[in-house]
Scaffold this active site. Structure first.
Site, PDB file in Angstrom:
ATOM      1  CG  ASN A  13      -2.026   0.896   1.312  1.00 29.59           C
ATOM      2  OD1 ASN A  13      -2.570   1.118   2.388  1.00 29.59           O
ATOM      3  ND2 ASN A  13      -2.437   1.446   0.197  1.00 29.59           N
ATOM      4  CB  CYS A  75      -4.151   6.339   5.872  1.00 30.08           C
ATOM      5  SG  CYS A  75      -3.330   5.175   4.808  1.00 30.08           S
ATOM      6  N   GLY A  76      -4.184   3.584   8.073  1.00 35.97           N
ATOM      7  CA  GLY A  76      -3.392   2.743   8.968  1.00 35.97           C
ATOM      8  C   GLY A  76      -2.019   2.403   8.425  1.00 35.97           C
ATOM      9  CG  ASN A  77      -1.228  -0.431   5.345  1.00 34.38           C
ATOM     10  OD1 ASN A  77      -0.800  -1.145   6.236  1.00 34.38           O
ATOM     11  ND2 ASN A  77      -2.097  -0.859   4.447  1.00 34.38           N
ATOM     12  CG  HIS A 166     -13.171   0.177   7.104  1.00 30.97           C
ATOM     13  ND1 HIS A 166     -12.262  -0.117   6.105  1.00 30.97           N
ATOM     14  CD2 HIS A 166     -12.638   1.173   7.830  1.00 30.97           C
ATOM     15  CE1 HIS A 166     -11.200   0.670   6.251  1.00 30.97           C
ATOM     16  NE2 HIS A 166     -11.410   1.469   7.284  1.00 30.97           N
ATOM     17  CD  GLU A 215      -7.119   1.632   0.573  1.00 26.15           C
ATOM     18  OE1 GLU A 215      -6.970   2.869   0.452  1.00 26.15           O
ATOM     19  OE2 GLU A 215      -6.190   0.876   0.868  1.00 26.15           O
ATOM     20  CB  CYS A 224      -6.807  -1.445   3.531  1.00 26.17           C
ATOM     21  SG  CYS A 224      -7.812  -0.161   4.286  1.00 26.17           S
ATOM     22  N   GLY A 225      -4.639  -0.866   6.268  1.00 26.35           N
ATOM     23  CA  GLY A 225      -4.469  -1.035   7.707  1.00 26.35           C
ATOM     24  C   GLY A 225      -5.757  -0.815   8.479  1.00 26.35           C
ATOM     25  N   GLY A 227      -8.641  -1.083   7.313  1.00 23.21           N
ATOM     26  CA  GLY A 227      -9.544  -2.162   6.904  1.00 23.21           C
ATOM     27  C   GLY A 227      -9.274  -3.451   7.665  1.00 23.21           C
TER      28      GLY A 227
HETATM   29  O1  ZDP Z   1     -10.873   5.829   3.877  1.00 20.81           O
HETATM   30  C1  ZDP Z   1     -10.355   5.932   2.762  1.00 20.81           C
HETATM   31  O2  ZDP Z   1     -10.793   6.725   1.909  1.00 20.81           O
HETATM   32  C2  ZDP Z   1      -9.116   5.072   2.460  1.00 20.81           C
HETATM   33  N1  ZDP Z   1      -8.885   4.974   1.057  1.00 20.81           N
HETATM   34  C3  ZDP Z   1      -7.958   5.718   3.178  1.00 20.81           C
HETATM   35  C4  ZDP Z   1      -6.720   4.920   3.133  1.00 20.81           C
HETATM   36  C5  ZDP Z   1      -6.809   3.758   4.117  1.00 20.81           C
HETATM   37  C6  ZDP Z   1      -5.604   2.921   4.048  1.00 20.81           C
HETATM   38  N2  ZDP Z   1      -5.132   2.462   3.039  1.00 20.81           N
HETATM   39  C7  ZDP Z   1      -5.196   2.228   5.344  1.00 20.81           C
HETATM   40  O3  ZDP Z   1      -4.158   1.562   5.313  1.00 20.81           O
HETATM   41  O4  ZDP Z   1      -5.848   2.374   6.352  1.00 20.81           O
HETATM   42  C8  ZDP Z   1      -5.151   2.558   3.172  1.00 20.81           C
END
Ligand code: ZDP
Length: 280
Positions: A13, A75-77, A166, A215, A224-225, A227
């Site tokens: 990611n 955004c976790g990652n 989510h 995403e 996706c962290g 997620g």
């Molecule tokens: O919430 C959103 O619009 C996501 N696309 C943000 C990114 C989240 C993510 N990739 C994460 O790792 O949490 C990447």
């Protein structure tokens, strides 16, 4: 205009990191960020992350634009990548060092671990329909195992916010989900007024999940962290998994723990710098 950047990824990611410590607003517009994320006409990334000065007593502030220019809360990652980027900027990477980061989803705390790994205190999951937001349940109720019609099929979904929305569906085989076609239908479904990230989860063992993600604002990504955190919470709420789980994403595994004691979610995984450059 020329902008210095570093490119990082967390399990594939990938993010463009910008040193924005001198200004409290991102130095790029969402349109400029979206252009940089283009994989053919730009640098290529799932999003652009800005390291800004702290607010409300925090060390730094994180802002992020998705590859379509929209702005998620968290955004976790990305925050694992940000922690390592900050250590790089500060010129010292100390195992055990914790940063307090202000985000649109509140204060989040990443801690540097050995071997380029980062553990993040991702905070409390939000479960009420109004907080997600979704209209799948009454505003002050949880949306757990709710029927949702997508592409002529009824899916049983559970909704969790980790600051960002989510929608989680448990399936027998994640490899068989036509993510490219149904992902956008979930993302833009009218029951999600802020759109949604969409995860499909296969429970391999009670402490081992396989996940594929569509995403919001970025489409199919390798990890996706937020997620993965939301999926473990959804799994526990549905009695499908343990509170401590490994989540295997296309880009690799993340370690998750939804603590019974603090009710907070802790996530551990890698973050790595790939290259630096100047964008014209
Ligand atoms: O919430 C959103 O619009 C996501 N696309 C943000 C990114 C989240 C993510 N990739 C994460 O790792 O949490 C990447």
């Amino acid at each position: 205009m020329s902008v210095e950047f570093s490119k990082y990824h967390g399990l594939g990611n990938d993010f463009i990191l910008i040193d924005n410590r001198h200004r409290s607003e991102p130095i790029l517009t969402p349109e400029q960020a979206a252009k940089m994320c283009d994989r053919h006409f730009g640098i290529g990334a799932d999003g652009v992350i800005f390291a800004l000065p702290g607010q409300d007593g925090t060390d730094y502030t994180m802002r992020i634009y998705n590859s379509d220019g929209s702005e998620p809360e968290m955004c976790g990652n990305g925050i694992r990548c940000l922690a390592r980027f900050l250590a790089e900027l500060e010129g010292s990477e100390i195992v055990g060092k914790q940063y307090r980061i202000h985000t649109l989803a509140g204060e989040i705390r990443p801690t540097l671990e050995a071997n380029g790994r980062v553990t993040v205190d991702m905070g409390l999951p939000q479960l009420l329909a109004a907080e997600i937001p979704t209209t799948l349940a009454a505003a002050d109720e949880k949306a757990i195992d709710c029927p949702l019609e997508v592409e002529g099929k009824t899916w049983q979904v559970t909704c969790v916010s980790m600051g960002n929305p989510h929608c989680i569906t448990f399936v027998d085989n994640v490899a068989q989900i036509p993510l490219e076609s149904i992902g956008p239908k979930f993302e833009h479904h009218p029951v999600f007024p802020q759109r949604t990230n969409t995860e499909f989860i296969e429970v391999v063992k009670s402490d081992y999940l396989k996940m594929r993600v569509w995403e919001r604002g970025a489409g199919i990504t390798l990890a996706c962290g937020t997620g993965a955190c939301a999926s473990v919470v959804a799994g526990v709420l549905n009695g499908r998994c343990d509170r401590a789980c490994t989540v295997e994403l296309p880009g690799g595994p993340l370690e998750l723990h939804w603590s019974e004691e603090t009710q907070r979610v802790y996530m551990t995984g890698p973050a790595e710098r790939v290259f630096q450059g100047k964008y014209n």
